[in-house]
Design an enzyme around this catalytic site. Structure first.
Site, PDB file in Angstrom:
ATOM      1  N   GLU A 211       0.839  -1.210   0.000  1.00  0.00           N
ATOM      2  CA  GLU A 211       0.000   0.000   0.000  1.00  0.00           C
ATOM      3  C   GLU A 211       0.872   1.257   0.000  1.00  0.00           C
ATOM      4  O   GLU A 211       0.738   2.131   0.866  1.00  0.00           O
ATOM      5  CB  GLU A 211      -1.005  -0.018   1.161  1.00  0.00           C
ATOM      6  N   GLU A 345      -5.017  -8.766  -0.564  1.00  0.00           N
ATOM      7  CA  GLU A 345      -5.833  -8.477   0.619  1.00  0.00           C
ATOM      8  C   GLU A 345      -7.276  -8.372   0.167  1.00  0.00           C
ATOM      9  O   GLU A 345      -7.620  -7.483  -0.631  1.00  0.00           O
ATOM     10  CB  GLU A 345      -5.395  -7.187   1.315  1.00  0.00           C
TER      11      GLU A 345
HETATM   12  O1  AHR Z   1      -5.310  -6.142   6.662  1.00  0.00           O
HETATM   13  C1  AHR Z   1      -5.267  -4.985   7.457  1.00  0.00           C
HETATM   14  C2  AHR Z   1      -4.610  -3.828   6.747  1.00  0.00           C
HETATM   15  O2  AHR Z   1      -5.374  -3.432   5.647  1.00  0.00           O
HETATM   16  C3  AHR Z   1      -3.253  -4.089   6.156  1.00  0.00           C
HETATM   17  O3  AHR Z   1      -2.226  -3.960   7.075  1.00  0.00           O
HETATM   18  C4  AHR Z   1      -3.141  -3.020   5.116  1.00  0.00           C
HETATM   19  O4  AHR Z   1      -2.334  -3.404   4.038  1.00  0.00           O
HETATM   20  C5  AHR Z   1      -4.575  -2.758   4.712  1.00  0.00           C
HETATM   21  O5  AHR Z   1      -4.883  -1.417   4.739  1.00  0.00           O
END
Ligand code: AHR
Length: 549
Positions: A211, A345
């Site tokens: 991110e 994710e």
């Molecule tokens: O999964 C939780 C968080 O969500 C992670 O650390 C981040 O990459 C995303 O914003």
């Protein structure tokens, strides 16, 4: 997690913003199929296998966040909970039963704060750090590189290590891959041996930050793309072992930030011809979370209205739209599909359970979460030609977990989402089959998209086929005809997952409130190759078919 505003001025991205979701001919039903006369049908051509569904689409993610690593996986050697070198035996057994193909670690946002050398050597001498993203607590680094690779070996899975671009150096990243994967007496291989590990480990996947548009450095797309090229260059395949090569994954977009994907695609070399490997990175990630409300109030995990049920499932279906549209951007630059898309994710993100630390992201997991997962997988199967990996967030005690552990007793509970992974395990490395859903009614529009009440996908291994079916209807059962063409079906078995209500969930007191049972309601119709299936309301089912020649 908010997406910063970005320059959407490029031609390709503007054009995409105006298009609706594309579905590839012959591989997808997609939402909004035209109504059909007669009963609801799912039509599958068993003799037309498409792309291989990589087992890595069933991947996992474990961050130093809340009770995921500590308490979830790692309890330490002195714990009364049975463990192997500090790693919980029951968690390992439950995940081995799922055949989890890979595990991403150490973050997430934590990855760009993490300095790997703090997590090696004698535990009592390891420096401490502040986990600023997740609860602002002190991390003692007792779970580091050796403990993670031990966990990977116990799970019989593959490592996806996520490096630090936001606050780490190129040298630090370069040394980490040398430490992990080099066989000879190089400085980092020697250091690894001093710390007790002779043989190099295999690390097939390495993330170049996380991110980068947000917690990973608040960068602009072009600035990060330049860094991704630089850092990836130094994540070298070590020592000529052909079995120890790394797929470098550049930190990708959030949600519909197609300009970010486009900037990263412009940074990849060697996409023109069919030959040769893309580089310096070989894959690009994307992140998207499902919630029923806005970021500020995402909704309760267990208390929700029927309206929130449907809104949530519609937002889960959006994941496929996003995969399709990021893939379209990638197709423009990479028609030979050398660069993989990694959805590392995904999953539900609810308000934390009342009374728990807001920084720990602990949430319950209901039948609704199970359907969010099944809808994601249906979409993943349809895009298996570009999507090479996906990782649900996160495996234990955080967000849409497979496993919840009780903080007092340590008791382990398998969630409804766990059971979807188990029931769908047969799709891993099978070949996708198109599953055309034909419904008698026009799908309702929910949250800006048509939401058919049935979601489906299918795959084949040759001798068998697996069909996944979700009934999104919160209140009514659905009877479907599986119209199975092209191969004789010589046998079938079916399972169903549901609960007493759409919010049903498992607890230490009622661990099987939502668990798979045999689906007896499968009838062979007179017309050969047709099975009639009745799905209960708010349910997920799998039908395994034995195929003749
Ligand atoms: O999964 C939780 C968080 O969500 C992670 O650390 C981040 O990459 C995303 O914003």
């Amino acid at each position: 997690m908010t997406t910063p505003s970005r320059d959407l001025a490029t031609g390709l991205v503007s054009a995409l913003s105006a298009t609706t979701t594309g579905t590839r001919p012959g591989t997808s039903t997609g939402p909004g199929s035209a109504p059909t006369d007669g009963p609801a049908r799912v039509v599958i051509d068993l003799d037309l296998p498409g792309a291989t569904i990589s087992r890595h689409l069933y991947g996992h993610f474990a961050e130093h966040l809340g009770r995921c690593i500590y308490e979830g996986f790692f309890v330490g050697e002195d714990s009364p909970i049975p463990n192997t070198r500090g790693i919980r035996d029951d968690v390992v057994a439950a995940l081995r039963a799922l055949r989890i193909p890979n595990l991403r670690w150490p973050g997430g946002c934590f990855a760009d704060d993490y300095h790997w050398k703090d997590g090696i050597g004698p535990r009592e001498e390891r420096p401490r750090m502040v986990n600023s993203h997740w609860g602002d607590i002190v991390e003692d680094n007792s779970f580091g590189t050796h403990e993670f690779m031990d966990l990977v070996e116990l799970l019989d899975t593959e490592a996806y290590v996520n490096g630090n671009v936001g606050s780490g150096t190129v040298a630090e990243m370069s040394e980490w891959i040398e430490y992990l994967t080099r066989a000879d007496d190089s400085p980092m291989a020697s250091l690894r041996r001093e710390n007790g590990r002779d043989e190099p480990w295999k690390v097939p996947f390495f993330g170049i930050g996380n991110e980068a548009w947000g917690c990973g450095g608040n960068m602009r797309a072009e600035d990060y793309a330049a860094l991704a090229r630089q850092y990836s260059t130094y994540v070298r395949d070590q020592g000529g072992d052909p079995g120890n090569t790394v797929t470098r994954i550049a930190a990708g977009a959030s949600d519909d930030d197609f300009a970010w994907t486009e900037a990263l695609m412009r940074g990849v070399k060697n996409l023109e011809g069919r030959d040769g490997e893309a580089g310096p990175y070989q894959a690009i990630s994307m992140h998207y979370y499902t919630m029923s409300g806005p970021w500020e109030d995402k909704g309760s995990a267990t208390e929700f209205s029927q309206e929130e049920w449907y809104r949530t499932l519609s937002r889960a279906a959006r994941a496929e739209e996003l995969v399709a549209r990021h893939s379209t951007v990638m197709d423009h630059y990479d028609p030979h599909k050398k660069v993989g898309l990694v959805f590392d994710e995904w999953g539900t993100w609810w308000n934390v359970e009342p009374g728990t630390n807001p920084g720990f992201l602990y949430q319950q997991n209901t039948v609704r979460d199970a359907l969010v997962a099944s809808i994601h997988f249906d979409g993943f199967h349809r895009h298996a030609d570009r999507l090479i990996m996906a990782n649900i967030a996160q495996t234990v005690n955080v967000l849409q977990a497979m496993i919840l552990t009780d903080p007092e007793s340590g008791a382990l509970v398998l969630t409804p989402t766990y059971h979807v992974f188990a029931m769908n395990a047969g799709h891993q490395d099978a070949r996708a089959l198109a599953a055309h859903v034909l419904l008698p009614e026009e799908p309702a529009e929910v949250d800006g998209r048509a939401l058919p009440m049935i979601s489906a996908s299918a795959s084949t291994t040759g001798a068998t086929a697996l069909v996944s079916l979700s009934n999104l209807d919160a209140a009514e059962p659905r009877t479907l005809v599986l119209d199975l063409r092209g191969r004789p079906v010589t046998g079938h078995t079916a399972q169903v997952l549901t609960g007493a209500s759409s919010a049903a969930h498992n607890t230490p007191e009622q661990p099987d409130a939502v668990a798979p049972t045999e689906l007896a309601d499968v009838r062979e119709l007179e017309h050969e190759g047709r099975l009639e299936v009745t799905l209960p309301p708010h349910s997920f089912a799998t039908v395994e078919l034995q195929l003749g020649e």
